[in-house]
Scaffold this active site. Structure first.
Site, short mmCIF file in Angstrom:
data_model
loop_
_atom_site.label_atom_id
_atom_site.label_comp_id
_atom_site.label_asym_id
_atom_site.label_seq_id
_atom_site.Cartn_x
_atom_site.Cartn_y
_atom_site.Cartn_z
N CYS A 166 0.81 -1.23 0.00
CA CYS A 166 0.00 0.00 0.00
C CYS A 166 0.84 1.27 0.00
O CYS A 166 0.29 2.38 -0.04
CB CYS A 166 -0.96 -0.02 1.18
SG CYS A 166 -2.07 -1.44 1.15
N HIS A 306 -1.93 7.97 6.70
CA HIS A 306 -2.27 6.69 6.05
C HIS A 306 -3.59 6.17 6.62
O HIS A 306 -4.47 5.77 5.85
CB HIS A 306 -1.15 5.68 6.30
CG HIS A 306 -1.36 4.36 5.65
ND1 HIS A 306 -1.44 4.20 4.28
CD2 HIS A 306 -1.54 3.11 6.18
CE1 HIS A 306 -1.65 2.92 3.99
NE2 HIS A 306 -1.71 2.25 5.14
#
Length: 414
Positions: A166, A306
């Site tokens: 990611c 995030h």
């Protein structure tokens, strides 16, 4: 080293298939979540996601091309077409020497996972005779999107893919930034795409207890920092940025959205999928980005966290932010509350958000966070509920990935 600026943006997202539509919905605090329509998810623990809506690949390529490309590559083409047009570039008209100096670094965490599933289903539903699509391998491999973008635009500069789960597209942006400032290219297209809303992907994340199971209220499921969060909401799409040598951009009269001034990468070195309680890898990445940019923590005005809405991950990141930015009052927000988690494409669309926040002087909201977890460090300046006007000079964007990868980028107002 050379200065690097951003001159073009493109987006295919759960909140719109253009940058303008996407940004308007982000500022409005809308959620892109809803029931999964790409396959029958009724028997899965999670049956919702943040899907791209009303995407027609034939708006960007002819039918023959559509058959050659997995959806993640189709998303990449659509987003980069918009970014290149936005940058007022037409590479096909440029002299060959200039195209030698233009390249692509494109990311994906999963590549053509949809194609892989489809081909295996076809094989196992038959008589065992191997009849595979001749495009199976090029549709599936992660690097193919970068190759296709270069082929479509005649770009002969550096061309490859980055894969760090990611963190993949933030890693791609940092790599493109380094390529230009070291004088190895003049223009780089960077970003990432993901089309992993498939049975195996949702099933796998369910098995690892990573996804929210709030099936009765999908739009409220992604709730970063909230004590009742129960996992992330999977998303899909693509984000593209045109990075350019500053002098080259000025010479051709390009519109400059922002300048990229720093990038930092590190590793948790801790666990396959978990993050350390002390947030060590995240803190190291942010410190490296600050050092790379020649900045101090007090220079950063907004951090796009995030913050996927997982129990351990959110707190680990906030502990890291608190350790690096303690007493600075930096604003912290989590746009995955609206977009869901675009996995390998997350860093790209969140970089677009960071750049537009600088341009417009506005911090997007974190939606759905109603009861802040008691484990969140006290004193953090979380942007909750509604967008906030702000005089932004520098924005930091965080992305982290399974395997302990961390990547942080810093953007400066143009």
């Amino acid at each position: 080293m050379k200065r690097v600026v951003i001159t073009g943006l493109g987006a295919i997202t759960p909140l719109g298939n253009s940058v303008s539509e996407f940004w308007a919905n982000i500022i409005a605090g809308k959620s892109g979540a809803g029931p999964i329509t790409k396959f029958d998810a009724s028997k899965f623990k999670t049956n919702f996601a943040c899907e791209v809506k009303d995407f027609n690949p034939e708006n960007y390529m002819d039918k023959k091309e559509v058959r050659k490309y997995d959806l993640f590559t189709q998303y990449a083409i659509a987003a980069t077409d918009e970014a290149i047009k936005d940058a007022r570039l037409d590479f096909t008209t440029l002299p060959l020497q200039e195209r030698f100096e233009a390249g692509v670094i494109w990311a994906s965490g999963n590549g053509g996972i949809g194609t892989f599933e489809e081909q295996l289903r076809e094989f196992h539903s038959g008589d065992g005779t191997p009849r595979f699509n001749p495009f199976f391998i090029p549709k599936m491999i992660v690097d193919i999107a970068a190759g296709v973008i270069s082929i479509r635009n005649g770009l002969h500069g550096p061309n490859y893919a980055t894969v760090s789960a990611c963190a993949s597209s933030n890693t791609a942006i940092i790599a493109a930034f380094d390529t230009i400032r070291l004088g190895k290219a003049t223009i780089m297209i960077a970003g990432g795409s993901e089309a992993a809303l498939t049975a195996s992907s949702i099933g796998g994340f369910n098995a690892s207890h990573a996804l929210s199971k709030r099936n009765d209220d999908p739009q409220a499921a992604s709730r970063p920092f909230d004590k009742d969060r129960d996992g992330f909401v999977a998303g899909e799409g693509a984000g593209a940025l045109v990075l350019e040598d500053y002098d080259h951009a000025v010479a051709r009269g390009a519109t400059i959205y922002a300048e990229i001034v720093g990038g930092g990468m590190a590793a948790d070195a801790y666990h396959l999928t978990g993050t350390p309680p002390d947030g060590l890898g995240a803190a190291l990445g942010m410190k490296k980005a600050l050092a790379d940019a020649g900045l101090t923590p007090t220079d950063i005005d907004y951090i796009n966290a995030h913050a996927t809405s997982t129990g351990l991950g959110d707190i680990s990141e906030l502990v890291a932010i608190d350790s690096v930015f303690k007493d600075t009052n930096v604003a912290v927000g989590a746009t995955k509350s609206m977009t869901g988690h675009l996995l390998g494409a997350a860093g790209a669309i969140e970089s677009i958000i960071s750049v537009l926040a600088l341009r417009d002087g506005i911090i997007p909201p974190t939606i759905n966070t109603e009861n802040v977890d008691e484990a969140v460090p006290t004193g953090l300046n979380l942007v909750l509920g509604k967008a906030r006007q702000a005089n932004l000079r520098y924005v930091l964007n965080n992305t982290f990935g399974f395997g302990g990868h961390t990547a942080s980028t810093i953007f400066k107002r143009a």
